[in-house]
Design an enzyme around this catalytic site. Sequence first.
Site, PDB file in Angstrom:
ATOM      1  N   LYS A  74      -7.810  42.529  36.251  1.00  0.00           N
ATOM      2  CA  LYS A  74      -6.828  43.464  35.705  1.00  0.00           C
ATOM      3  C   LYS A  74      -5.401  42.968  35.974  1.00  0.00           C
ATOM      4  O   LYS A  74      -5.174  42.199  36.916  1.00  0.00           O
ATOM      5  CB  LYS A  74      -7.050  44.878  36.250  1.00  0.00           C
ATOM      6  CG  LYS A  74      -6.535  45.148  37.640  1.00  0.00           C
ATOM      7  CD  LYS A  74      -6.465  46.663  37.891  1.00  0.00           C
ATOM      8  CE  LYS A  74      -5.624  46.929  39.124  1.00  0.00           C
ATOM      9  NZ  LYS A  74      -5.248  48.297  39.338  1.00  0.00           N
ATOM     10  N   LYS A  87      -7.289  49.353  52.281  1.00  0.00           N
ATOM     11  CA  LYS A  87      -5.948  48.905  52.656  1.00  0.00           C
ATOM     12  C   LYS A  87      -5.896  48.422  54.091  1.00  0.00           C
ATOM     13  O   LYS A  87      -5.172  47.489  54.415  1.00  0.00           O
ATOM     14  CB  LYS A  87      -4.925  50.030  52.447  1.00  0.00           C
ATOM     15  CG  LYS A  87      -4.574  50.253  51.001  1.00  0.00           C
ATOM     16  CD  LYS A  87      -3.332  51.126  50.901  1.00  0.00           C
ATOM     17  CE  LYS A  87      -2.925  51.342  49.464  1.00  0.00           C
ATOM     18  NZ  LYS A  87      -1.785  52.264  49.344  1.00  0.00           N
ATOM     19  N   LYS A 124       0.414  43.127  40.070  1.00  0.00           N
ATOM     20  CA  LYS A 124       1.524  42.366  40.660  1.00  0.00           C
ATOM     21  C   LYS A 124       1.044  41.443  41.766  1.00  0.00           C
ATOM     22  O   LYS A 124       1.557  40.364  41.960  1.00  0.00           O
ATOM     23  CB  LYS A 124       2.555  43.336  41.236  1.00  0.00           C
ATOM     24  CG  LYS A 124       3.720  43.557  40.325  1.00  0.00           C
ATOM     25  CD  LYS A 124       4.605  44.661  40.824  1.00  0.00           C
ATOM     26  CE  LYS A 124       3.911  45.997  40.666  1.00  0.00           C
ATOM     27  NZ  LYS A 124       4.740  47.166  40.880  1.00  0.00           N
TER      28      LYS A 124
HETATM   29  P1  AMP Z   1      -0.178  50.225  41.251  1.00  0.00           P
HETATM   30  O1  AMP Z   1       1.268  49.972  41.507  1.00  0.00           O
HETATM   31  O2  AMP Z   1      -0.970  48.974  40.995  1.00  0.00           O
HETATM   32  O3  AMP Z   1      -0.829  51.144  42.248  1.00  0.00           O
HETATM   33  O4  AMP Z   1      -0.246  51.010  39.857  1.00  0.00           O
HETATM   34  C1  AMP Z   1       0.440  52.227  39.603  1.00  0.00           C
HETATM   35  C2  AMP Z   1      -0.243  52.940  38.468  1.00  0.00           C
HETATM   36  O5  AMP Z   1      -0.388  52.095  37.308  1.00  0.00           O
HETATM   37  C3  AMP Z   1      -1.650  53.427  38.803  1.00  0.00           C
HETATM   38  O6  AMP Z   1      -1.745  54.791  38.440  1.00  0.00           O
HETATM   39  C4  AMP Z   1      -2.616  52.622  37.973  1.00  0.00           C
HETATM   40  O7  AMP Z   1      -3.647  53.426  37.470  1.00  0.00           O
HETATM   41  C5  AMP Z   1      -1.755  52.071  36.842  1.00  0.00           C
HETATM   42  N1  AMP Z   1      -2.128  50.661  36.599  1.00  0.00           N
HETATM   43  C6  AMP Z   1      -1.906  49.620  37.421  1.00  0.00           C
HETATM   44  N2  AMP Z   1      -2.367  48.467  36.894  1.00  0.00           N
HETATM   45  C7  AMP Z   1      -2.902  48.793  35.678  1.00  0.00           C
HETATM   46  C8  AMP Z   1      -3.529  48.045  34.643  1.00  0.00           C
HETATM   47  N3  AMP Z   1      -3.700  46.731  34.730  1.00  0.00           N
HETATM   48  N4  AMP Z   1      -3.951  48.717  33.538  1.00  0.00           N
HETATM   49  C9  AMP Z   1      -3.777  50.051  33.437  1.00  0.00           C
HETATM   50  N5  AMP Z   1      -3.188  50.807  34.373  1.00  0.00           N
HETATM   51  C10 AMP Z   1      -2.750  50.200  35.490  1.00  0.00           C
HETATM   52  N1  TRP Z   2      -1.205  57.517  46.197  1.00  0.00           N
HETATM   53  C1  TRP Z   2      -0.534  57.321  44.918  1.00  0.00           C
HETATM   54  C2  TRP Z   2      -0.704  55.849  44.495  1.00  0.00           C
HETATM   55  O1  TRP Z   2      -1.035  55.019  45.303  1.00  0.00           O
HETATM   56  C3  TRP Z   2       0.931  57.653  45.026  1.00  0.00           C
HETATM   57  C4  TRP Z   2       1.162  59.100  45.357  1.00  0.00           C
HETATM   58  C5  TRP Z   2       1.718  59.606  46.496  1.00  0.00           C
HETATM   59  C6  TRP Z   2       0.861  60.200  44.516  1.00  0.00           C
HETATM   60  N2  TRP Z   2       1.806  60.954  46.434  1.00  0.00           N
HETATM   61  C7  TRP Z   2       1.279  61.358  45.242  1.00  0.00           C
HETATM   62  C8  TRP Z   2       0.279  60.325  43.264  1.00  0.00           C
HETATM   63  C9  TRP Z   2       1.124  62.662  44.691  1.00  0.00           C
HETATM   64  C10 TRP Z   2       0.115  61.605  42.728  1.00  0.00           C
HETATM   65  C11 TRP Z   2       0.533  62.742  43.439  1.00  0.00           C
HETATM   66  O2  TRP Z   2      -0.490  55.530  43.326  1.00  0.00           O
END
Ligand code: AMP
Ligand code: TRP
Length: 337
Positions: free
Chosen positions: A199, A113, A202
Site C-alpha cells: 500500500k 507499534k 510514507k
Molecule cells: P496514516 O498516516 O498512514 O496513519 O494514514 C492516515 C489515514 O489515511 C488513515 O485513516 C488511513 O486509513 C488512510 N490511508 C493511509 N494510507 C492509505 C492508502 N494507501 N490508501 C488509502 N487510505 C490510506
Molecule cells: N488513532 C488515529 C490514527 O492513528 C488518530 C486519532 C486520534 C483519532 N484520536 C482520534 C481518530 C479520534 C479518530 C478519532 O489515525
Amino acid sequence: MENNKKQVLSCIQPTGDMHIGNYFGATKNWVDLQDKYECRYGIVDYHAITMPYDVKKLRINTWEMALNLLAVGIKPENLFIQSLIPEHAELGWIFNCFASFGMVSKQTQFKDKSRSSEEKSEGFISVGLFDYPVLQAADILIYRADYVPVGKDQEQHLELSRAIANRFNNQVGKEYFVMPEALYTDTPKIRSTADPTSKMSKSSGEKHYINVFSDEAKIRKQIRSAVTDTGETPEGEMSPGVENLFLLLTACGNEQAHAALMTDYVSGSLRYSDLKQTVADTLVATLAPFRERKEELKKDKKQLKNQIKYTSSQIRLRAQETLKEVKELTGLLNVKF
Ligand code: AMP
Ligand code: TRP
C-alpha cells in the site's frame, strides 16, 4: 446541543506530508462530510508524542498539517489542534479510571507499534503509547460524536471508546455519552505506484508515495514510471499495478475515462501508456487546485496560525462544557477561580 445535526469527529497525527492514499482514503471523506454534519477535525499532537519523535519538528509538522487540511477543503471553523484544548488530556485521565486494563492490553495497534519501536529505538516504549486509545476515546466523547470517520484499523479503538462510554454511563447512572459509530470510506487502499504489491505509505520512502501538493512534472513522472507488470499475476487477472491506476481514475471521479479504458482492457487493445497518460491528466487536474490554495495560504502564515488558534478556542468551549458535566457526574470538584 446547538442543532439537530449529527456530530462528526475525527483526528489525524501531524506527520508531515499528505499523500494521495491519505487524501482519497481519509481526508476527502472528511471534506465531503462537512456538508451534511457538524464536523470537528483535530490534529492530535498529544498522540504524536507517544512514540519517540523529533522535538524540533513537531510544531512545524503540526502547522504544516493544518495548512494541508485547509488546502484540501477542510473549513477553518471545523479544525482544531489538540494541545490547544487541554481538556482532552484531562478527560483522558478520568477515562483511565473507566477503561479496563484488560481491554486496553488487547489493543493490536499497541502491540504492533511497541514491536516496531523496540526494533528502532533501544526498546523504549512509553506508557503514553499504551494509553493512546484512552486519549482517543476522550477526543471522541468530549464532543459527544455520533460518527467517527476512520480507517478499518481503528475499529478496536472505537470499540474501546464505546466500552468506556458504557462503563461511565453505568457508573454515574445516566445515559450521558452517546455510543460513537465508525464511518468507513469506500475507497480501497491505494497502492504504491513503485511497488503495487504494497500500500502507498510514507514509511516505505519517497518514491512510494505521491504527495498531494507535488508539482505537475513530478506527478506525471511518478505515474509514467508506475509499475504495471509485477510478474506474478495469474493468466486472465488484472495486475495490481494496472488495477491501482484504474482505481485512481475512480478515486478522482473520472468514471467516463475509467469505462472507456476498461472496454479497451477487456478487448485486449489497451495501451498502458494511454492509461498512464489519462491517469496523470486526471490526477494533475484534481490536485492542482489544492496546490494553488496551499501556496495562497502559505503567503500569510501568521494569519493562518491566528485563525487556527481562534477556531480551537471556539471548539474548546464545547469540550469545556462536557468536562464540567463530567466532573459534576463523577464527584470531582468544579470550581471556577
Ligand atoms: P496514516 O498516516 O498512514 O496513519 O494514514 C492516515 C489515514 O489515511 C488513515 O485513516 C488511513 O486509513 C488512510 N490511508 C493511509 N494510507 C492509505 C492508502 N494507501 N490508501 C488509502 N487510505 C490510506
Ligand atoms: N488513532 C488515529 C490514527 O492513528 C488518530 C486519532 C486520534 C483519532 N484520536 C482520534 C481518530 C479520534 C479518530 C478519532 O489515525
